[in-house]
Design a protein around this motif. Structure first.
Motif, PDB file in Angstrom:
ATOM      1  N   THR A 287       0.818  -1.220   0.000  1.00  0.00           N
ATOM      2  CA  THR A 287       0.000   0.000   0.000  1.00  0.00           C
ATOM      3  C   THR A 287       0.852   1.270   0.000  1.00  0.00           C
ATOM      4  O   THR A 287       0.342   2.350   0.306  1.00  0.00           O
ATOM      5  N   TYR A 288       2.138   1.153  -0.347  1.00  0.00           N
ATOM      6  CA  TYR A 288       3.022   2.320  -0.269  1.00  0.00           C
ATOM      7  C   TYR A 288       2.515   3.498  -1.096  1.00  0.00           C
ATOM      8  O   TYR A 288       2.551   4.644  -0.653  1.00  0.00           O
ATOM      9  N   ARG A 289       2.061   3.227  -2.305  1.00  0.00           N
ATOM     10  CA  ARG A 289       1.597   4.344  -3.144  1.00  0.00           C
ATOM     11  C   ARG A 289       0.371   5.004  -2.526  1.00  0.00           C
ATOM     12  O   ARG A 289       0.273   6.239  -2.487  1.00  0.00           O
TER      13      ARG A 289
ATOM     14  N   VAL B 218      14.267  -5.214  -6.517  1.00  0.00           N
ATOM     15  CA  VAL B 218      13.747  -4.229  -7.479  1.00  0.00           C
ATOM     16  C   VAL B 218      14.481  -4.292  -8.822  1.00  0.00           C
ATOM     17  O   VAL B 218      13.954  -3.830  -9.837  1.00  0.00           O
ATOM     18  N   ILE B 219      15.690  -4.868  -8.845  1.00  0.00           N
ATOM     19  CA  ILE B 219      16.417  -4.991 -10.116  1.00  0.00           C
ATOM     20  C   ILE B 219      16.677  -6.448 -10.485  1.00  0.00           C
ATOM     21  O   ILE B 219      17.381  -6.725 -11.453  1.00  0.00           O
TER      22      ILE B 219
ATOM     23  N   THR C 230       6.273  -0.265  -7.891  1.00  0.00           N
ATOM     24  CA  THR C 230       5.256   0.702  -8.317  1.00  0.00           C
ATOM     25  C   THR C 230       5.481   2.044  -7.631  1.00  0.00           C
ATOM     26  O   THR C 230       5.415   3.110  -8.262  1.00  0.00           O
ATOM     27  N   PHE C 231       5.767   1.998  -6.324  1.00  0.00           N
ATOM     28  CA  PHE C 231       6.012   3.216  -5.561  1.00  0.00           C
ATOM     29  C   PHE C 231       7.239   3.952  -6.088  1.00  0.00           C
ATOM     30  O   PHE C 231       7.189   5.168  -6.343  1.00  0.00           O
ATOM     31  N   ASN C 232       8.344   3.242  -6.263  1.00  0.00           N
ATOM     32  CA  ASN C 232       9.579   3.882  -6.729  1.00  0.00           C
ATOM     33  C   ASN C 232       9.388   4.545  -8.088  1.00  0.00           C
ATOM     34  O   ASN C 232       9.850   5.679  -8.319  1.00  0.00           O
ATOM     35  N   ASP C 233       8.721   3.844  -9.010  1.00  0.00           N
ATOM     36  CA  ASP C 233       8.494   4.408 -10.344  1.00  0.00           C
ATOM     37  C   ASP C 233       7.586   5.629 -10.265  1.00  0.00           C
ATOM     38  O   ASP C 233       7.791   6.621 -10.976  1.00  0.00           O
ATOM     39  N   TYR C 234       6.598   5.570  -9.393  1.00  0.00           N
ATOM     40  CA  TYR C 234       5.643   6.677  -9.243  1.00  0.00           C
ATOM     41  C   TYR C 234       6.332   7.921  -8.688  1.00  0.00           C
ATOM     42  O   TYR C 234       6.139   9.035  -9.200  1.00  0.00           O
ATOM     43  N   ILE C 235       7.158   7.725  -7.665  1.00  0.00           N
ATOM     44  CA  ILE C 235       7.870   8.857  -7.058  1.00  0.00           C
ATOM     45  C   ILE C 235       8.820   9.502  -8.058  1.00  0.00           C
ATOM     46  O   ILE C 235       8.953  10.729  -8.124  1.00  0.00           O
TER      47      ILE C 235
ATOM     48  N   ASP D 159       6.564 -11.017  -5.585  1.00  0.00           N
ATOM     49  CA  ASP D 159       5.310 -11.049  -4.842  1.00  0.00           C
ATOM     50  C   ASP D 159       4.706  -9.645  -4.801  1.00  0.00           C
ATOM     51  O   ASP D 159       5.261  -8.685  -5.328  1.00  0.00           O
ATOM     52  N   ARG D 160       3.555  -9.532  -4.130  1.00  0.00           N
ATOM     53  CA  ARG D 160       2.840  -8.258  -4.132  1.00  0.00           C
ATOM     54  C   ARG D 160       3.594  -7.165  -3.384  1.00  0.00           C
ATOM     55  O   ARG D 160       3.477  -5.978  -3.714  1.00  0.00           O
ATOM     56  N   GLN D 161       4.375  -7.535  -2.371  1.00  0.00           N
ATOM     57  CA  GLN D 161       5.155  -6.520  -1.639  1.00  0.00           C
ATOM     58  C   GLN D 161       6.241  -5.945  -2.549  1.00  0.00           C
ATOM     59  O   GLN D 161       6.447  -4.730  -2.594  1.00  0.00           O
ATOM     60  N   THR D 162       6.939  -6.822  -3.268  1.00  0.00           N
ATOM     61  CA  THR D 162       7.965  -6.353  -4.206  1.00  0.00           C
ATOM     62  C   THR D 162       7.340  -5.492  -5.288  1.00  0.00           C
ATOM     63  O   THR D 162       7.867  -4.428  -5.649  1.00  0.00           O
TER      64      THR D 162
END
Length: 210
Positions: free
Chosen positions: A135-137, A164-165, A180-185, A172-175
């Motif tokens: 739920t980070y994003r 992430v690389i 998703t969060f890193n790309d969004y930021i 999994d969903r946490q990864t």
């Protein structure tokens, strides 16, 4: 001597109380490695000293190590509000927080920060995200809505053991949540950001002032 040992020897010493909390966390909880520890704890305290926030929001208390570390850096009138969604941690964590020298600066709340933090009616100067990576994003957007312009968000675990690389890893969903969060930021024009390769990755985010 390893480089990590050298770094710790030349960093502000870990307070005895936090060392005992770190040890107890590893002995009495399943995921002891989730505790911030000496180096990250001293960095969190230093960042609070530098930013001088009046109100800090923490998402994911766990055993209370990071909350106590940040509270050590607060001015006398500063407050930290920390949310832990796992109510099974309360019996362990609450006595450690309340027994610390900065316990009077910490509001420890059992509940979902995503839903409950906006209800506090507080504009925060700083936030530390260390909760459910899935739920980070969503947490980030919630925090942005209650963070003052020029305020800071610290997001933990943003390198996620290098997964992430790792394109061979069955993610999994946490990864996926971290990616998703890193790309969004990285694409968000409302902020400035930098990832520090500390422990499991710590992203420093500043909300741009209008």
């Amino acid at each position: 001597m390893t480089l990590d040992e050298y770094i710790l020897q030349h960093t502000e010493p870990e307070p005895d109380y936090l060392y005992r909390l770190w040890r107890a966390t590893h002995i009495h909880t399943i995921h002891g490695r989730m505790a911030s520890g000496h180096l990250q704890g001293r960095l969190l305290k230093m960042l609070v000293k530098m930013i001088r926030p009046k109100n800090i929001l923490e998402i994911g208390t766990f055993s209370g190590y990071s909350a106590i570390s940040m509270a050590e850096g607060l001015d006398e009138d500063g407050r930290l509000y920390t949310f832990e969604i796992n109510d099974e941690m309360e019996d362990f964590t609450r006595p450690w927080i309340e027994g610390s020298s900065v316990g009077d600066k910490i509001n420890f709340i059992i509940g979902d920060a995503l839903q409950e933090a906006p209800k506090l009616g507080i504009t925060f100067d700083m936030a530390f995200m260390d909760g459910d990576k899935r739920t980070y994003r969503d947490c980030y957007e919630m925090v942005m809505n209650i963070l003052k312009p020029g305020g800071f968000i610290l997001a933990d675990n943003t390198l996620w053991d290098g997964h992430v690389i790792d394109h061979t890893y069955d993610k999994d969903r946490q990864t996926q949540g971290i990616e998703t969060f890193n790309d969004y930021i990285a694409r968000d024009p409302r902020v400035e950001q930098v990832i520090l390769p500390l422990r499991d990755g710590l992203t420093l985010i500043r909300k741009i002032e209008n």
